[in-house]
Design a protein around this motif. Sequence first.
Motif, PDB file in Angstrom:
ATOM      1  N   GLY A   1      21.516  -3.089   1.702  1.00 51.22           N
ATOM      2  CA  GLY A   1      22.511  -3.726   2.552  1.00 51.22           C
ATOM      3  C   GLY A   1      22.403  -3.378   4.018  1.00 51.22           C
ATOM      4  O   GLY A   1      23.349  -3.571   4.775  1.00 51.22           O
ATOM      5  N   THR A   2      21.272  -2.866   4.440  1.00 54.65           N
ATOM      6  CA  THR A   2      21.061  -2.518   5.846  1.00 54.65           C
ATOM      7  C   THR A   2      19.567  -2.489   6.132  1.00 54.65           C
ATOM      8  O   THR A   2      18.758  -2.319   5.224  1.00 54.65           O
ATOM      9  CB  THR A   2      21.681  -1.137   6.183  1.00 54.65           C
ATOM     10  N   ASN A   3      19.225  -2.688   7.404  1.00 51.69           N
ATOM     11  CA  ASN A   3      17.823  -2.519   7.790  1.00 51.69           C
ATOM     12  C   ASN A   3      17.642  -1.209   8.542  1.00 51.69           C
ATOM     13  O   ASN A   3      16.587  -0.940   9.082  1.00 51.69           O
ATOM     14  CB  ASN A   3      17.321  -3.710   8.614  1.00 51.69           C
ATOM     15  N   ASN A   4      18.670  -0.370   8.555  1.00 51.69           N
ATOM     16  CA  ASN A   4      18.613   0.940   9.188  1.00 51.69           C
ATOM     17  C   ASN A   4      18.365   1.970   8.085  1.00 51.69           C
ATOM     18  O   ASN A   4      19.309   2.510   7.507  1.00 51.69           O
ATOM     19  CB  ASN A   4      19.925   1.214   9.938  1.00 51.69           C
ATOM     20  N   ILE A   5      17.105   2.185   7.767  1.00 48.36           N
ATOM     21  CA  ILE A   5      16.741   3.012   6.619  1.00 48.36           C
ATOM     22  C   ILE A   5      15.831   4.158   7.026  1.00 48.36           C
ATOM     23  O   ILE A   5      15.271   4.160   8.128  1.00 48.36           O
ATOM     24  CB  ILE A   5      16.037   2.181   5.531  1.00 48.36           C
ATOM     25  N   GLN A   6      15.697   5.106   6.127  1.00 46.79           N
ATOM     26  CA  GLN A   6      14.717   6.176   6.264  1.00 46.79           C
ATOM     27  C   GLN A   6      13.870   6.189   5.001  1.00 46.79           C
ATOM     28  O   GLN A   6      14.363   5.895   3.905  1.00 46.79           O
ATOM     29  CB  GLN A   6      15.400   7.525   6.431  1.00 46.79           C
ATOM     30  N   ALA A   7      12.615   6.548   5.144  1.00 49.07           N
ATOM     31  CA  ALA A   7      11.697   6.670   4.014  1.00 49.07           C
ATOM     32  C   ALA A   7      11.010   8.025   4.116  1.00 49.07           C
ATOM     33  O   ALA A   7      10.520   8.401   5.187  1.00 49.07           O
ATOM     34  CB  ALA A   7      10.668   5.552   4.033  1.00 49.07           C
ATOM     35  N   ILE A   8      11.021   8.760   3.023  1.00 43.98           N
ATOM     36  CA  ILE A   8      10.377  10.066   3.014  1.00 43.98           C
ATOM     37  C   ILE A   8       9.591  10.243   1.724  1.00 43.98           C
ATOM     38  O   ILE A   8       9.835   9.567   0.724  1.00 43.98           O
ATOM     39  CB  ILE A   8      11.388  11.228   3.179  1.00 43.98           C
ATOM     40  N   THR A   9       8.667  11.169   1.771  1.00 46.46           N
ATOM     41  CA  THR A   9       7.875  11.520   0.609  1.00 46.46           C
ATOM     42  C   THR A   9       7.535  13.007   0.706  1.00 46.46           C
ATOM     43  O   THR A   9       7.870  13.658   1.688  1.00 46.46           O
ATOM     44  CB  THR A   9       6.611  10.641   0.525  1.00 46.46           C
ATOM     45  N   MET A  10       6.879  13.526  -0.301  1.00 45.39           N
ATOM     46  CA  MET A  10       6.483  14.930  -0.298  1.00 45.39           C
ATOM     47  C   MET A  10       5.557  15.211   0.890  1.00 45.39           C
ATOM     48  O   MET A  10       4.737  14.380   1.250  1.00 45.39           O
ATOM     49  CB  MET A  10       5.750  15.268  -1.599  1.00 45.39           C
ATOM     50  N   GLU A  11       5.717  16.381   1.482  1.00 45.11           N
ATOM     51  CA  GLU A  11       4.842  16.819   2.570  1.00 45.11           C
ATOM     52  C   GLU A  11       4.077  18.051   2.103  1.00 45.11           C
ATOM     53  O   GLU A  11       4.665  18.949   1.510  1.00 45.11           O
ATOM     54  CB  GLU A  11       5.665  17.191   3.803  1.00 45.11           C
ATOM     55  N   VAL A  12       2.774  18.068   2.385  1.00 42.98           N
ATOM     56  CA  VAL A  12       1.939  19.196   1.979  1.00 42.98           C
ATOM     57  C   VAL A  12       1.154  19.684   3.182  1.00 42.98           C
ATOM     58  O   VAL A  12       0.520  18.900   3.884  1.00 42.98           O
ATOM     59  CB  VAL A  12       0.956  18.795   0.851  1.00 42.98           C
ATOM     60  N   GLU A  13       1.208  20.996   3.419  1.00 43.66           N
ATOM     61  CA  GLU A  13       0.433  21.616   4.486  1.00 43.66           C
ATOM     62  C   GLU A  13      -0.568  22.547   3.822  1.00 43.66           C
ATOM     63  O   GLU A  13      -0.201  23.545   3.211  1.00 43.66           O
ATOM     64  CB  GLU A  13       1.361  22.419   5.399  1.00 43.66           C
ATOM     65  N   GLY A  14      -1.820  22.216   3.912  1.00 40.05           N
ATOM     66  CA  GLY A  14      -2.854  23.000   3.242  1.00 40.05           C
ATOM     67  C   GLY A  14      -3.525  22.160   2.175  1.00 40.05           C
ATOM     68  O   GLY A  14      -3.664  20.953   2.307  1.00 40.05           O
ATOM     69  N   GLU A  15      -3.932  22.805   1.105  1.00 44.77           N
ATOM     70  CA  GLU A  15      -4.605  22.123   0.007  1.00 44.77           C
ATOM     71  C   GLU A  15      -3.621  21.216  -0.733  1.00 44.77           C
ATOM     72  O   GLU A  15      -2.413  21.306  -0.541  1.00 44.77           O
ATOM     73  CB  GLU A  15      -5.178  23.159  -0.966  1.00 44.77           C
ATOM     74  N   SER A  16      -4.133  20.392  -1.619  1.00 44.82           N
ATOM     75  CA  SER A  16      -3.262  19.579  -2.463  1.00 44.82           C
ATOM     76  C   SER A  16      -2.412  20.494  -3.315  1.00 44.82           C
ATOM     77  O   SER A  16      -2.878  21.529  -3.779  1.00 44.82           O
ATOM     78  CB  SER A  16      -4.094  18.681  -3.388  1.00 44.82           C
ATOM     79  N   PRO A  17      -1.148  20.121  -3.517  1.00 38.53           N
ATOM     80  CA  PRO A  17      -0.285  20.995  -4.319  1.00 38.53           C
ATOM     81  C   PRO A  17      -0.766  21.045  -5.764  1.00 38.53           C
ATOM     82  O   PRO A  17      -1.163  20.041  -6.328  1.00 38.53           O
ATOM     83  CB  PRO A  17       1.087  20.332  -4.217  1.00 38.53           C
ATOM     84  N   GLN A  18      -0.770  22.218  -6.319  1.00 37.95           N
ATOM     85  CA  GLN A  18      -1.145  22.405  -7.713  1.00 37.95           C
ATOM     86  C   GLN A  18       0.127  22.420  -8.544  1.00 37.95           C
ATOM     87  O   GLN A  18       1.024  23.208  -8.287  1.00 37.95           O
ATOM     88  CB  GLN A  18      -1.921  23.713  -7.896  1.00 37.95           C
TER      89      GLN A  18
END
Length: 135
Positions: free
Chosen positions: A10-27
């Motif tokens: 119901g709005t075009n004022n949105i946020q989109a997020i996902t996992m963030e990884v610093e370094g190697e791929s998360p195990q």
Amino acid sequence: MIDFIFSELGTNNIQAITMEVEGESPQIFHKYTMEEVEQIVDGNNRVCHKVDDPYAVHYCHIGGRTKTFMVSMVGVDRTKVKALLVFHHDTSFWNPKGLHFIVLNVKAGTTPICHYLPNDQILIFPSKEATNKAI
């Protein structure tokens, strides 16, 4: 996908997020130490799962009323991860034969369910400044 999300939220004022990884791929089976937990949204959102397809295809759906948290963690290998943790208040509309109910030995709708979102999923929600005007 964007038009669908705008109309669903119901709005075009949105946020989109996902996992963030610093370094190697998360195990997935490493031990992690939680450093910080921050609530980022309380209410309806949409989760978009990457579909196994040669093109950028996502399956987006409502998760019902949820609380979502960003959990900052450090792995034993020093990998830093900011993971999304979703807390589902109402599971009564979920498949009662779902794996989560079998593993936890509970019935749909009887208890909230929490889980982390895998690193290929996107959480989309109205921003705090959203006007809630329908598109």
